[in-house]
Design a protein around this motif. Structure first.
Motif, PDB file in Angstrom:
ATOM      1  N   LEU A  53      47.825   0.250  39.396  1.00 51.41           N
ATOM      2  CA  LEU A  53      48.139   0.614  38.014  1.00 51.41           C
ATOM      3  C   LEU A  53      46.875   0.536  37.154  1.00 51.41           C
ATOM      4  N   PHE A  54      46.144  -0.562  37.274  1.00 47.47           N
ATOM      5  CA  PHE A  54      44.913  -0.719  36.500  1.00 47.47           C
ATOM      6  C   PHE A  54      43.877   0.341  36.871  1.00 47.47           C
ATOM      7  N   SER A  55      43.800   0.684  38.150  1.00 41.65           N
ATOM      8  CA  SER A  55      42.839   1.708  38.590  1.00 41.65           C
ATOM      9  C   SER A  55      43.095   3.031  37.904  1.00 41.65           C
ATOM     10  N   TYR A  56      44.354   3.458  37.884  1.00 38.41           N
ATOM     11  CA  TYR A  56      44.670   4.726  37.227  1.00 38.41           C
ATOM     12  C   TYR A  56      44.301   4.684  35.751  1.00 38.41           C
ATOM     13  N   LEU A  57      44.664   3.617  35.068  1.00 43.55           N
ATOM     14  CA  LEU A  57      44.387   3.542  33.634  1.00 43.55           C
ATOM     15  C   LEU A  57      42.899   3.419  33.346  1.00 43.55           C
ATOM     16  N   LEU A  58      42.178   2.713  34.194  1.00 47.71           N
ATOM     17  CA  LEU A  58      40.745   2.545  33.972  1.00 47.71           C
ATOM     18  C   LEU A  58      39.979   3.834  34.266  1.00 47.71           C
ATOM     19  N   PHE A  59      40.269   4.467  35.404  1.00 43.50           N
ATOM     20  CA  PHE A  59      39.516   5.664  35.802  1.00 43.50           C
ATOM     21  C   PHE A  59      40.010   6.940  35.124  1.00 43.50           C
ATOM     22  N   VAL A 106      50.483   4.528  27.579  1.00 44.31           N
ATOM     23  CA  VAL A 106      50.104   3.195  28.047  1.00 44.31           C
ATOM     24  C   VAL A 106      48.592   3.171  28.256  1.00 44.31           C
ATOM     25  N   ALA A 107      47.968   2.098  27.812  1.00 50.73           N
ATOM     26  CA  ALA A 107      46.516   1.938  27.971  1.00 50.73           C
ATOM     27  C   ALA A 107      46.204   0.464  28.215  1.00 50.73           C
ATOM     28  N   ILE A 108      45.059   0.215  28.784  1.00 55.59           N
ATOM     29  CA  ILE A 108      44.580  -1.153  28.929  1.00 55.59           C
ATOM     30  C   ILE A 108      44.134  -1.626  27.551  1.00 55.59           C
ATOM     31  N   ALA A 109      44.539  -2.828  27.173  1.00 55.35           N
ATOM     32  CA  ALA A 109      44.099  -3.385  25.894  1.00 55.35           C
ATOM     33  C   ALA A 109      42.572  -3.511  25.918  1.00 55.35           C
ATOM     34  N   PRO A 110      41.908  -3.068  24.860  1.00 54.62           N
ATOM     35  CA  PRO A 110      40.437  -3.073  24.846  1.00 54.62           C
ATOM     36  C   PRO A 110      39.817  -4.419  25.221  1.00 54.62           C
ATOM     37  N   GLU A 111      40.456  -5.505  24.806  1.00 58.19           N
ATOM     38  CA  GLU A 111      39.875  -6.825  25.084  1.00 58.19           C
ATOM     39  C   GLU A 111      39.966  -7.224  26.561  1.00 58.19           C
ATOM     40  N   HIS A 112      40.737  -6.462  27.356  1.00 62.17           N
ATOM     41  CA  HIS A 112      40.876  -6.776  28.791  1.00 62.17           C
ATOM     42  C   HIS A 112      40.240  -5.721  29.699  1.00 62.17           C
ATOM     43  N   GLU A 113      39.708  -4.670  29.098  1.00 63.21           N
ATOM     44  CA  GLU A 113      39.113  -3.595  29.907  1.00 63.21           C
ATOM     45  C   GLU A 113      37.955  -4.093  30.776  1.00 63.21           C
ATOM     46  N   ALA A 114      37.083  -4.889  30.218  1.00 65.77           N
ATOM     47  CA  ALA A 114      35.924  -5.388  30.983  1.00 65.77           C
ATOM     48  C   ALA A 114      36.363  -6.273  32.139  1.00 65.77           C
ATOM     49  N   GLY A 115      37.340  -7.155  31.910  1.00 62.61           N
ATOM     50  CA  GLY A 115      37.829  -8.026  32.975  1.00 62.61           C
ATOM     51  C   GLY A 115      38.465  -7.241  34.105  1.00 62.61           C
ATOM     52  N   ILE A 116      39.235  -6.221  33.763  1.00 58.66           N
ATOM     53  CA  ILE A 116      39.869  -5.383  34.783  1.00 58.66           C
ATOM     54  C   ILE A 116      38.810  -4.586  35.540  1.00 58.66           C
ATOM     55  N   ALA A 117      37.833  -4.069  34.817  1.00 63.69           N
ATOM     56  CA  ALA A 117      36.731  -3.349  35.479  1.00 63.69           C
ATOM     57  C   ALA A 117      35.994  -4.286  36.438  1.00 63.69           C
ATOM     58  N   ASP A 118      35.797  -5.537  36.032  1.00 62.37           N
ATOM     59  CA  ASP A 118      35.144  -6.520  36.904  1.00 62.37           C
ATOM     60  C   ASP A 118      35.972  -6.786  38.157  1.00 62.37           C
ATOM     61  N   TRP A 119      37.289  -6.819  38.013  1.00 60.49           N
ATOM     62  CA  TRP A 119      38.181  -7.073  39.149  1.00 60.49           C
ATOM     63  C   TRP A 119      38.120  -5.911  40.142  1.00 60.49           C
ATOM     64  N   LEU A 120      38.049  -4.696  39.632  1.00 59.19           N
ATOM     65  CA  LEU A 120      38.011  -3.516  40.497  1.00 59.19           C
ATOM     66  C   LEU A 120      36.623  -3.242  41.071  1.00 59.19           C
ATOM     67  N   ALA A 121      35.589  -3.762  40.447  1.00 63.26           N
ATOM     68  CA  ALA A 121      34.218  -3.428  40.825  1.00 63.26           C
ATOM     69  C   ALA A 121      33.854  -3.727  42.279  1.00 63.26           C
ATOM     70  N   PRO A 122      34.191  -4.895  42.848  1.00 60.78           N
ATOM     71  CA  PRO A 122      33.784  -5.135  44.237  1.00 60.78           C
ATOM     72  C   PRO A 122      34.388  -4.125  45.217  1.00 60.78           C
ATOM     73  N   GLY A 123      35.657  -3.800  45.041  1.00 60.76           N
ATOM     74  CA  GLY A 123      36.289  -2.814  45.918  1.00 60.76           C
ATOM     75  C   GLY A 123      35.704  -1.426  45.727  1.00 60.76           C
TER      76      GLY A 123
END
Length: 160
Positions: A53-59, A106-123
């Motif tokens: 879910l986060f991947s779709y919203l982030l990318f 639906v969107a990722i809350a701006p204050e959590h975008e960086a944290g979610i991007a960090d979570w997805l980054a290694p993969g």
């Protein structure tokens, strides 16, 4: 007769490749599940199931519940429940669609975008590293093969 060590590629036959993949897949899944949730998101009840879910919203950016459900290939009610929970926690935001006030975006809350991007980054970095040497057709074949495997395990038709 000696048995090859786990992870050591064997011959090129289909059965050899199946064996290699049967040994590899649990390790891949296990390692992916061990990617730690970033510190900024640890106070939330998040799990690897949220990553799609986060991947779709982030990318791909904000979208409707129905769009997310179609992409995730689950029922809109399932996505709606997930979004409701994540919205109550403040991780996602829901707003009216200006073009159609009946729809919610639906969107990722701006204050959590960086944290979610960090979570997805290694993969994402690992996939980029593995896929970069391949030609576009080879990357497409790889993804199509994984989709065919998923469909075969589920007993369904491959999806596009």
């Amino acid at each position: 007769m000696s048995t090859p060590e786990a992870g050591t590629p064997t011959g090129g036959g289909v059965d050899d490749t199946v064996r290699d993949l049967l040994l590899l897949m649990p390790r891949l899944v296990g390692r992916a599940k061990k990617i730690p949730v970033p510190q900024a998101l640890r106070s939330f009840a998040l799990a690897p199931r949220h990553l799609s879910l986060f991947s779709y919203l982030l990318f791909d950016g904000p979208m409707t519940v129905n769009e997310l459900a179609a992409r995730l290939r689950v029922a809109p009610t399932t996505v709606s429940l997930l979004i409701g929970d994540l919205s109550r926690q403040g991780i996602l935001e829901r707003r009216e669609d200006e073009a159609d006030r009946r729809r919610r975006i639906v969107a990722i809350a701006p204050e959590h975008e960086a944290g979610i991007a960090d979570w997805l980054a290694p993969g994402a970095a690992a996939w980029r590293s593995a896929l970069a040497p391949l030609e576009p057709e080879q990357r497409r074949m790889f993804v199509d093969t994984l989709l065919a495997y998923e469909a075969a395990v589920a007993g369904t038709e491959p999806r596009d």
